[in-house]
Design an enzyme around this catalytic site. Structure first.
Site: not given
Length: 257
Positions: A148, A163
């Site tokens: 990501s 995350y």
């Protein structure tokens, strides 16, 4: 070494349960390109329904399997079904993941373990199972992991530190896999999406939220799942045979800002 894929071959795609997720677009693109597909998700009912739908659309063999990728026994059980019902595994695409909107001071043991277990450990377990079969088959293969933009910018309004750490770990897994598996003709690459209009982003985004997310994207919009699927379709193809250990951004240019 370079490898020619068998005519009958299987792509394993995780995270294919969400109706608006990238996984379903990837599965459709690969089935339309001649792959048989195993679609995996923790939501077993959803993924089984989708498998039947996709098989009817494409005429390919598509098997839906419920799996908890953070549980190694669950992963091995899923691959036992794949071994029994599908041709050899040649491609494996890790799209399953969970967000984490918690700030650094909000992260406790349970939050940390969960986000790392699904996003990082789950990726490792899937890589191990898929690569074992690719090596045994002797036909090489393709592994595509999902990192990501958060791994690079530390997060924003949607997912934050935990995350970011998990998705940074995916980059390390990808590079380690590329180095160790290359001698078997297996490539391992990561995609690095920016904001994509999927269910993991909270469902259909409002125009106002889309505008906020795209304010620092040169293309001035968020991405669509099919745009990510197109990249993955290339990365699992024979045409990508010398692309290895790479992290390919699909973010409209956000990483340049």
């Amino acid at each position: 070494m370079t490898s020619t894929f068998p005519e009958n071959r299987t792509a394993v795609v995780t995270g294919a349960g969400a109706p608006r997720g990238i996984g379903r677009h990837v599965a459709r693109a690969l089935a339309a390109s001649g792959w048989d597909v195993a679609v995996l998700d923790i939501d077993e009912a959803s993924v089984k329904d989708f498998a039947g739908e996709l098989a009817g659309e494409t005429g390919r063999t598509v098997v839906g399997i419920g799996v908890d990728i953070s549980d190694k026994d669950s992963v091995e059980a899923a691959f036992a079904i794949i071994d029994r019902e599908l041709p050899p595994v040649v491609a494996e695409v890790n799209l399953a993941g969970i967000p984490s909107p918690h700030t650094i001071f909000e992260i406790d043991d349970a939050i940390w373990d969960r986000v790392m277990d699904v996003n990082a450990k789950g990726t490792l377990f899937m890589m191990q199972a898929a690569a074992t079969r690719m090596i045994q088959g002797g036909h090489g293969g393709r592994i595509v992991n999902t990192s990501s933009i958060t791994a690079y910018d530390g997060g924003g309004t949607f997912s934050k530190t935990g995350y970011a750490a998990a998705k940074a770990a995916v980059l390390g897994l990808t590079r380690g896999g590329a180095r160790e598996l290359g001698k078997h003709g297996i490539t391992c690459n990561a995609i690095v999406p920016g904001p994509i209009d999927t269910d993991i982003m909270g469902g259909t985004l409002t125009d106002e939220r889309k505008a906020g997310m795209s304010s620092d994207i040169p293309l001035a919009r968020v991405g669509q799942p099919q745009e990510v699927a197109g990249l993955i379709k290339f990365l699992v193809s024979e045409d990508s045979s010398f692309v290895n250990g790479d992290s390919v951004f699909v973010d409209g240019g956000k990483h340049m800002v």
